[in-house]
Motif scaffolding. Sequence first.
Motif, PDB file in Angstrom:
ATOM      1  N   LEU A  67       0.864  -1.182   0.000  1.00 11.75           N
ATOM      2  CA  LEU A  67       0.000   0.000   0.000  1.00 11.75           C
ATOM      3  C   LEU A  67       0.902   1.235   0.000  1.00 11.75           C
ATOM      4  O   LEU A  67       1.274   1.764   1.039  1.00 11.75           O
ATOM      5  N   THR A  68       1.304   1.684  -1.186  1.00  7.33           N
ATOM      6  CA  THR A  68       2.287   2.738  -1.337  1.00  7.33           C
ATOM      7  C   THR A  68       1.873   4.005  -0.594  1.00  7.33           C
ATOM      8  O   THR A  68       0.777   4.530  -0.792  1.00  7.33           O
ATOM      9  N   GLU A  69       2.801   4.455   0.269  1.00  5.40           N
ATOM     10  CA  GLU A  69       2.610   5.709   0.993  1.00  5.40           C
ATOM     11  C   GLU A  69       1.335   5.764   1.829  1.00  5.40           C
ATOM     12  O   GLU A  69       0.785   6.831   2.069  1.00  5.40           O
ATOM     13  N   LYS A  70       0.856   4.599   2.246  1.00  5.89           N
ATOM     14  CA  LYS A  70      -0.266   4.595   3.193  1.00  5.89           C
ATOM     15  C   LYS A  70       0.312   4.477   4.592  1.00  5.89           C
ATOM     16  O   LYS A  70       1.045   3.533   4.905  1.00  5.89           O
ATOM     17  N   TYR A  71      -0.016   5.421   5.458  1.00  4.81           N
ATOM     18  CA  TYR A  71       0.476   5.411   6.826  1.00  4.81           C
ATOM     19  C   TYR A  71      -0.699   5.487   7.794  1.00  4.81           C
ATOM     20  O   TYR A  71      -1.600   6.313   7.630  1.00  4.81           O
ATOM     21  N   GLU A  72      -0.665   4.601   8.788  1.00  3.71           N
ATOM     22  CA  GLU A  72      -1.677   4.578   9.839  1.00  3.71           C
ATOM     23  C   GLU A  72      -0.990   4.936  11.160  1.00  3.71           C
ATOM     24  O   GLU A  72       0.157   4.549  11.392  1.00  3.71           O
ATOM     25  N   LEU A  73      -1.709   5.616  12.002  1.00  5.48           N
ATOM     26  CA  LEU A  73      -1.168   5.998  13.305  1.00  5.48           C
ATOM     27  C   LEU A  73      -2.118   5.530  14.395  1.00  5.48           C
ATOM     28  O   LEU A  73      -3.326   5.756  14.306  1.00  5.48           O
ATOM     29  N   PHE A  74      -1.549   4.888  15.415  1.00  6.10           N
ATOM     30  CA  PHE A  74      -2.346   4.372  16.523  1.00  6.10           C
ATOM     31  C   PHE A  74      -1.796   4.865  17.852  1.00  6.10           C
ATOM     32  O   PHE A  74      -0.579   4.959  18.043  1.00  6.10           O
ATOM     33  N   ASP A  75      -2.698   5.179  18.751  1.00  3.09           N
ATOM     34  CA  ASP A  75      -2.351   5.509  20.132  1.00  3.09           C
ATOM     35  C   ASP A  75      -2.438   4.207  20.915  1.00  3.09           C
ATOM     36  O   ASP A  75      -3.509   3.786  21.351  1.00  3.09           O
ATOM     37  N   ILE A  76      -1.307   3.533  21.085  1.00  2.00           N
ATOM     38  CA  ILE A  76      -1.288   2.190  21.676  1.00  2.00           C
ATOM     39  C   ILE A  76      -1.734   2.207  23.133  1.00  2.00           C
ATOM     40  O   ILE A  76      -2.312   1.228  23.626  1.00  2.00           O
ATOM     41  N   GLU A  77      -1.510   3.303  23.839  1.00  2.00           N
ATOM     42  CA  GLU A  77      -1.944   3.358  25.241  1.00  2.00           C
ATOM     43  C   GLU A  77      -3.461   3.278  25.358  1.00  2.00           C
ATOM     44  O   GLU A  77      -3.988   2.743  26.336  1.00  2.00           O
ATOM     45  N   LYS A  78      -4.174   3.791  24.366  1.00  2.00           N
ATOM     46  CA  LYS A  78      -5.631   3.747  24.376  1.00  2.00           C
ATOM     47  C   LYS A  78      -6.187   2.636  23.488  1.00  2.00           C
ATOM     48  O   LYS A  78      -7.316   2.197  23.684  1.00  2.00           O
ATOM     49  N   ASP A  79      -5.405   2.196  22.517  1.00  2.00           N
ATOM     50  CA  ASP A  79      -5.928   1.344  21.451  1.00  2.00           C
ATOM     51  C   ASP A  79      -4.916   0.275  21.069  1.00  2.00           C
ATOM     52  O   ASP A  79      -4.380   0.255  19.971  1.00  2.00           O
ATOM     53  N   ARG A  80      -4.668  -0.655  22.005  1.00  2.00           N
ATOM     54  CA  ARG A  80      -3.718  -1.743  21.718  1.00  2.00           C
ATOM     55  C   ARG A  80      -4.242  -2.630  20.592  1.00  2.00           C
ATOM     56  O   ARG A  80      -3.467  -3.286  19.894  1.00  2.00           O
ATOM     57  N   GLY A  81      -5.543  -2.681  20.394  1.00  2.00           N
ATOM     58  CA  GLY A  81      -6.130  -3.483  19.323  1.00  2.00           C
ATOM     59  C   GLY A  81      -6.015  -2.843  17.956  1.00  2.00           C
ATOM     60  O   GLY A  81      -6.395  -3.446  16.952  1.00  2.00           O
TER      61      GLY A  81
END
Length: 551
Positions: free
Chosen positions: A484-498
């Motif tokens: 997935l070229t240049e697709k970036y996802e960001l997650f807040d692991i402290e709130k959203d480990r899933g």
Amino acid sequence: MNFKQKYFRLPILKACLLAAGLLGVQVASAQKKQKPNIVLVLVDDLGFSDIGPFGATEIETPNLDKLAAGGLKLKEFYNNSICAPTRASLLTGQYQHKAGVGFFNNNLGLAAYQGFLNHESLTLAEVLKSGGYTTLMAGKWHVGDDRNQWPNQRGFDHFFGFIGGASNYYEIGEKGTETVPLVKDNEPYFLEPGKYLTEEITNNALGFLDDQQKAKKPFFLYLAYNAPHWPLQALPADIAKYKGKYKLGWDSLRVQRYRNAIKKGLIGADQKIAAHDDQVKPWNKLTYDEQAYWQTRQEVYAAMIDHVDQGVGRLLAKLKELKQDENTIIIFISDNGAQGGNGTRPYTQRITGPVGTAGSYETQNSNWSQTGNSPLRNYKGAPYEGGISAPFIAWFPNKIKAGTIAKGTGHLIDLAPTFYELAGINYPKQLNGITSNALAGKSLLPLLSGITDTVQRSVPLFWERGGNKAVRWGKWKLVSPAGLTEKYELFDIEKDRGENADVAAQHPEVVAQLKAAYVKWAAENGVVDYETLKTAPARPAQGNNRGNQNF
């Protein structure tokens, strides 16, 4: 306050002094009398909640339960998502590319992707041996196929196991036509028909410990079980323990494991389970025969884990028999999460036979693996938590406080500096005339001593494998899936480990900073764009050995 200051702060001087004063001083004092023994137990393709201490109450793991109750569990401990790259980092304290195993154990024509450990990346065995340790290994190698890359040539005094990435658990051939390609101290070893490989790995490890006592030296044992990696094969008596235990199905069990993880303090009560994999068919949509078939598969998988736990129990008994239990640290980890995929794996050695028997060659699939990785997202090979995060248990009587649960945010690269500090060994800048790569990780001793509940870093953690990329810094995790070229996802692991909620659009400045950090790290470690890399033909392994299959 900038991003770095806000989301990662260096430990205050007081904490540093305390870290040097508790476990560190205890160990330093003990080293004057006797250096601690080190046992590293690595299992293969075990999911985050596939053992009792992490949520699998239906699988009998009393010995791992004992280690966890008497020691420390980390909520967040990271690997490299798949077999060979994990082993490269584990054995050297380097990121996999720096060690030469950027993709797998095949040669893609670049130094970072040569498929075996380079000599600038010193192994745990080489360094500990230089500091007076006897170095022992039993199990799976998978970081160098040619004979000059085998364990005995990379610092291990004794080795029993197999060189490649997978093996039958039972021998179904005659001498000269072995289907379990074993080696013992550089010589071929024939597994007698009827013997079970997990048991033989334990047998040889304990035999090495018996013999080692004559040397009057501390020891390092690397016990690298291949269970519960495919093929799904187990002892009939172990399988029988789990008959009927999986009637509730994978959907209910993954929720049960999620709730168990909350009860055990491994995730917060406000955390949500990862979204259901829409490729996995709901259990209640299966026919009776389909449910019966899939139950049998999971019964075998559970039996394989059960027998590893039995091996851990035998190890504990042997340490006590040798009067070494009070002076031995044991670390238990998995090389990656449970394997995804849908269907059986074709294989040239496959023959017919019921699942679990010597004649079968079945794999674990996404359905039960989604349960195994619960409450985390995705599977082995992926940069999501279900691929790169797995159990971590540390046990060291009277040194690590019993019943400890810590956040951790540790990584494989942290184990080498931890072991060297424990052993009182200065990591050599040169060995055998070769300048060594600097260690990439941080010692876990402040974490193990309880001074801190997470590893204090001044830089993020990074991943790349097969085009999958990830960066973890503080609470943030950036993910760029392969293809997935240049697709970036960001997650807040402290709130959203899933990893259910992608917040990249809300925090473009964080995405930009983590992308920039990744580019710098990639350049320093020889990482190249996978889309370019994969067009180059793989180079075949050189030489003739018994373990050159790529799995």
